[in-house]
Design an enzyme around this catalytic site. Sequence first.
Site, mmCIF file in Angstrom:
data_model
loop_
_atom_site.group_PDB
_atom_site.id
_atom_site.type_symbol
_atom_site.label_atom_id
_atom_site.label_comp_id
_atom_site.label_asym_id
_atom_site.label_seq_id
_atom_site.Cartn_x
_atom_site.Cartn_y
_atom_site.Cartn_z
ATOM 1 C CD GLN A 158 -3.007 0.184 -0.097
ATOM 2 O OE1 GLN A 158 -3.525 0.961 -0.865
ATOM 3 N NE2 GLN A 158 -3.093 -1.124 -0.279
ATOM 4 C CG HIS A 177 -0.718 2.335 -4.452
ATOM 5 N ND1 HIS A 177 -0.823 2.207 -5.812
ATOM 6 C CD2 HIS A 177 -1.318 1.234 -3.929
ATOM 7 C CE1 HIS A 177 -1.446 1.074 -6.101
ATOM 8 N NE2 HIS A 177 -1.743 0.451 -4.980
ATOM 9 C CD GLU A 221 -8.511 1.918 -1.091
ATOM 10 O OE1 GLU A 221 -7.492 2.392 -0.527
ATOM 11 O OE2 GLU A 221 -8.677 1.941 -2.320
ATOM 12 C CG HIS A 222 -7.315 -2.177 0.394
ATOM 13 N ND1 HIS A 222 -6.627 -1.026 0.080
ATOM 14 C CD2 HIS A 222 -7.907 -2.585 -0.752
ATOM 15 C CE1 HIS A 222 -6.793 -0.759 -1.203
ATOM 16 N NE2 HIS A 222 -7.558 -1.679 -1.744
ATOM 17 C CG ASP A 259 -4.509 -3.898 -5.480
ATOM 18 O OD1 ASP A 259 -5.558 -3.350 -5.116
ATOM 19 O OD2 ASP A 259 -3.411 -3.740 -4.904
ATOM 20 C CG HIS A 292 -50.498 17.210 -5.543
ATOM 21 N ND1 HIS A 292 -50.074 18.451 -5.935
ATOM 22 C CD2 HIS A 292 -49.403 16.404 -5.601
ATOM 23 C CE1 HIS A 292 -48.768 18.391 -6.211
ATOM 24 N NE2 HIS A 292 -48.338 17.162 -6.011
#
Lengths: 429, 429
Positions: A259, A262, A327-328, A361, A420
Amino acid sequence: MQRLLATDPNFASQFRKVVNDRRESDADVAMQVTDILREVRNRGDAALSEFSMRFDGHALTRDDDWIISAERCREAYENLEPALRDALELAAARIRAYHKDQIPADRDYVDGDGVRQGAIWRPVDAAGLYVPGGRAAYPSSLLMNAIPAKVAGVERLVVTTPTLKGESNPLVLAAAHIAGVDEMWRVGGAQAVAALAYGTQRISKVDVITGPGNAWVAEAKRQLYGVVGIDMVAGPSEILVIADKDNDPDWIAADLLSQAEHDPSAQSILITDDKSFAAQVEDCIDLQLATLATGKTASASWQEHGVVIVVDKLDDAAALANELAAEHVELAVANPEPLLKSIRHAGSIFMGRVTPEAIGDYVAGPNHVLPTGRRARFASGLSVLDFMKRTSFISLGEDALEKIGPAAVALAHAEGLPAHAKSVELRLK
Amino acid sequence: MQRLLATDPNFASQFRKVVNDRRESDADVAMQVTDILREVRNRGDAALSEFSMRFDGHALTRDDDWIISAERCREAYENLEPALRDALELAAARIRAYHKDQIPADRDYVDGDGVRQGAIWRPVDAAGLYVPGGRAAYPSSLLMNAIPAKVAGVERLVVTTPTLKGESNPLVLAAAHIAGVDEMWRVGGAQAVAALAYGTQRISKVDVITGPGNAWVAEAKRQLYGVVGIDMVAGPSEILVIADKDNDPDWIAADLLSQAEHDPSAQSILITDDKSFAAQVEDCIDLQLATLATGKTASASWQEHGVVIVVDKLDDAAALANELAAEHVELAVANPEPLLKSIRHAGSIFMGRVTPEAIGDYVAGPNHVLPTGRRARFASGLSVLDFMKRTSFISLGEDALEKIGPAAVALAHAEGLPAHAKSVELRLK
């Protein structure tokens, strides 16, 4: 890198700081983006040409400068070395299979009051996919965005991608061929997003725009939210690894670094119940960093945002994971089932000792476009639903109207909406 | 009101203008809203007090000034006249039944490569619902927003509503009682949305914010998109009525006015294949407007935005309807089935001669919060999905890793991400 001990009296406030750590840049690009969007909306292709020259050093002159043909994508695919081509095909097949199963069922039924009602799901007519240029041009990312759109049934799938100084990534072109992309335009940045949303002379507008991008691209999508549909705002990646001492520390170190490599803003967090295992993982990280080709980025991320938390028992990790809403999340334990049940907020969960996040991934099948920055509290990964919309329908006969119509009349009068009420009253016997 | 004839040589360009008609105000409220959000974020309740006094003339001093208790909501419910109470209960029961059926199924399966994967849907922890004050405080709107949240399983459902000069609408309080709202705060405007997103001393933050509001509320939601989840940006209402000559023109006139009475920016469009029927509907509208209590608003909308289109045959209406992508579409024909199939873009469709749109506003069951302003091209009505999120999961054994792992290694290397590759390689035999 920070070390936190759950037994520390200051743990709660230290952990609170980790949860609130803002890693997203508040780059002041909003006004620049507003200008770019206005220019593209007003002047179309002429504005695209100017911005492409200014930002990407790419002249949009001949047709070839504008578009990458399907033929070029097919050639790129055919020229790939076979092992890579097979890997992309395996990934595509597995992503396709997982997402096909997401297509929601229509509904059409008559209820106890005799009212027929239901809902019909349909794909959008056209979707745009932003693919970054340069280093971040990932073929896996193209597959993860394009395949759900095609599985949803989108007829026109348009890619925009900057070709910095005219260059493009053959792996990305090959992935576009595999995914069945219909058009591929050589424009990037906020101007590409504007072209997709408003349309220009050459590029017809789309209904939904997805895909990663830099701060300008993200801000353009944010400003155009409502003009078109967009996927969730994305920030830097993060991983939370929950691991007991029976793991190989070298494996866990690699997971944390996968991670970190990145982006310097990425975040890797380890939660374990064993202090000496934590120290071993830290040592392995240092050793791996020494030879890692992406070591500079990974090291910056680990130094700045890495966190190692030692808890009393691993059951305590679930509550922390729910605060982090990462996220993960990896559950590197012998029996991950109880943790899977108690972790309510996570983008994607990787279960057991031999399910590293990188599998997700590339080749597992579930989408790798996932909510970041604690957004798993309310957001989901990309899916076919992002490329579809639902139309509800209602059909009453006279008997059903007699049953439920008077209640509508009463409520309409109470809300001060007499037309209405009248539209129902006229139809009652 | 405009009359268009499909046989007119200029029809295409005239119709294009109708499609592109922008009825949403571009009120320049963005900077004011940015300031309000910042103040509430930094100063919490103190900022709320100041803004409430300034904008709503409401002093937030004692606890009673801040919150409307569950007891007050129950009292309002018990004091309602029985016919209205029954009408609200009928609406709530039908809305609940329709939305229960929307809850998506989890997935958990092992595929041919031995990979276990799936997805788990869970509700968000807390949702905020904005309820406008004054005339636009509709109990039906509260039910339509609150019930899907509760059906989704949201444990904490928070309403914010401005009580202008301290006043609140007993019907709205009764609806809150029926829907099971957990907290009801007497704040409104952009400051209420900020409080829901950031939290203050008194008001804990939520994960998702839905509900209608004025330009300030809408802009606040837009700016906070990503900090929290929000429902789609909403613009003025619209209805498209497709009707043959066998309808009672008075009924169709009432349907068109039921949309027009909402707002001078609302839009009512009739498509018919009969010129003299069109003229009869226009006459009926003029007659009804003369005595309608909401005539001033309805007349302004009809004059400014009303459109009557006469086509050659009703089959041609589907293509026009798809361009318009209207919020509400009525199919007032003997057999609406073929039109239902060919209209791809619509928020909700009302089938047959005795299904006026107002039935869907109150008691049918499907949500009345629907995409406006051509957004049905890509957006759906409110549903339980707006209050839920999905976590995917992946679990590999050693055999599955041997099968699909090498492809992940190849792709990771090709993308220049060696730590990704290593995290898989280490686990391969």
